[in-house]
Motif scaffolding. Structure first.
Motif, PDB file in Angstrom:
ATOM      1  N   UNK A 109      54.490  28.158  97.757  1.00  0.00           N
ATOM      2  CA  UNK A 109      52.907  28.243  97.756  1.00  0.00           C
ATOM      3  C   UNK A 109      52.059  27.114  97.734  1.00  0.00           C
ATOM      4  N   UNK A 110      51.018  27.450  98.016  1.00  0.00           N
ATOM      5  CA  UNK A 110      49.475  26.643  98.185  1.00  0.00           C
ATOM      6  C   UNK A 110      49.656  25.912 100.060  1.00  0.00           C
ATOM      7  N   UNK A 111      51.391  26.352 100.920  1.00  0.00           N
ATOM      8  CA  UNK A 111      51.018  25.496 101.530  1.00  0.00           C
ATOM      9  C   UNK A 111      50.421  25.787 103.052  1.00  0.00           C
ATOM     10  N   UNK A 112      49.191  25.746 103.734  1.00  0.00           N
ATOM     11  CA  UNK A 112      49.127  26.187 104.908  1.00  0.00           C
ATOM     12  C   UNK A 112      49.538  26.412 106.512  1.00  0.00           C
ATOM     13  N   UNK A 113      50.161  27.782 106.363  1.00  0.00           N
ATOM     14  CA  UNK A 113      51.192  27.915 107.462  1.00  0.00           C
ATOM     15  C   UNK A 113      50.155  29.042 108.960  1.00  0.00           C
ATOM     16  N   UNK A 114      51.791  28.658 109.441  1.00  0.00           N
ATOM     17  CA  UNK A 114      50.522  29.205 111.307  1.00  0.00           C
ATOM     18  C   UNK A 114      52.136  30.275 111.687  1.00  0.00           C
ATOM     19  N   UNK A 115      51.083  31.168 112.305  1.00  0.00           N
ATOM     20  CA  UNK A 115      52.373  33.206 112.864  1.00  0.00           C
ATOM     21  C   UNK A 115      52.396  32.002 114.106  1.00  0.00           C
ATOM     22  N   UNK A 116      54.181  31.870 114.304  1.00  0.00           N
ATOM     23  CA  UNK A 116      55.018  31.144 115.014  1.00  0.00           C
ATOM     24  C   UNK A 116      55.523  32.517 115.912  1.00  0.00           C
ATOM     25  N   UNK A 117      56.575  31.524 116.717  1.00  0.00           N
ATOM     26  CA  UNK A 117      57.848  32.115 117.162  1.00  0.00           C
ATOM     27  C   UNK A 117      58.132  33.580 118.003  1.00  0.00           C
ATOM     28  N   UNK A 118      56.996  34.596 118.032  1.00  0.00           N
ATOM     29  CA  UNK A 118      57.154  35.928 118.234  1.00  0.00           C
ATOM     30  C   UNK A 118      56.743  36.501 119.203  1.00  0.00           C
ATOM     31  N   UNK A 119      56.574  35.553 120.274  1.00  0.00           N
ATOM     32  CA  UNK A 119      56.875  35.619 121.927  1.00  0.00           C
ATOM     33  C   UNK A 119      55.846  36.613 122.740  1.00  0.00           C
TER      34      UNK A 119
END
Length: 183
Positions: A109-119
């Motif tokens: 919680x509170x961490x910024x994430x990025x979408x990846x690994x979706x080919x």
């Protein structure tokens, strides 16, 4: 009875002719002395060649122009002790605070994430944690999100509630397709 063998007659071997060989008589004293001198000369030549290979280069004395006054110089290896090693004092320096935030190792919680690994297919943001919930939005790779809730394990995935960084859109995404990044 000529030509027949008489068993009572004594047998005499035929007379032997002296052998004439064309070889060298190795029992001759002169030959032995000559071979010994030849061998001694060969040993002396080998020793002289070995010694001449080990000779140091010759140089002339300073200021001497006569090439007959040559002095052989020998280089001797000498050991010159250097300063003895001294232990340096151990200094403990506190790390300076850095202004740049580091990338978190885990999702939370509170961490910024990025979408990846979706080919390149993108990630479905859903209304709830699970594949049975409706899709809110298809997020392309590289979309940045902030985690605001979770985790929940449903349908073999760990789900996190997220909000898009650039809008107020919220939903749930599977952890396998997000990675922590710097905010």
């Amino acid at each position: 009875m000529s030509g027949m063998f008489d068993p009572h007659q004594e047998f005499e071997p035929p007379p032997q002719r002296p052998r004439r060989s064309r070889g060298i008589d190795l029992t001759s004293t002169r030959l032995r002395v000559a071979l010994s001198l030849l061998l001694l000369g060969l040993v002396i030549v080998i020793i002289l060649v070995a010694l001449s290979c080990r000779r140091e280069p010759e140089t002339t004395l300073p200021g001497d122009t006569n090439p007959r006054n040559v002095v052989a110089t020998a280089a001797l290896a000498t050991f010159t002790p250097g300063p003895s090693p001294t232990a340096l004092p151990t200094l403990t320096v506190a790390p300076e605070p850095t202004a740049t935030p580091s990338v978190p190792n885990t999702v939370g919680i509170g961490v910024t994430v990025e979408v990846f690994n979706t080919d390149g297919l993108g990630l479905n943001m859903r209304e709830g944690p699970g594949v049975s919930f409706a899709i809110v939005e298809l997020l392309p790779e590289g979309t940045r999100l902030v985690i605001i809730g979770g985790p929940e394990e449903v349908d073999g995935f760990v789900w996190w509630k997220v909000q898009k960084v650039d809008s107020q859109v919220q939903g749930w995404v599977a952890e396998d397709f997000i990675k922590p990044v710097m905010p």
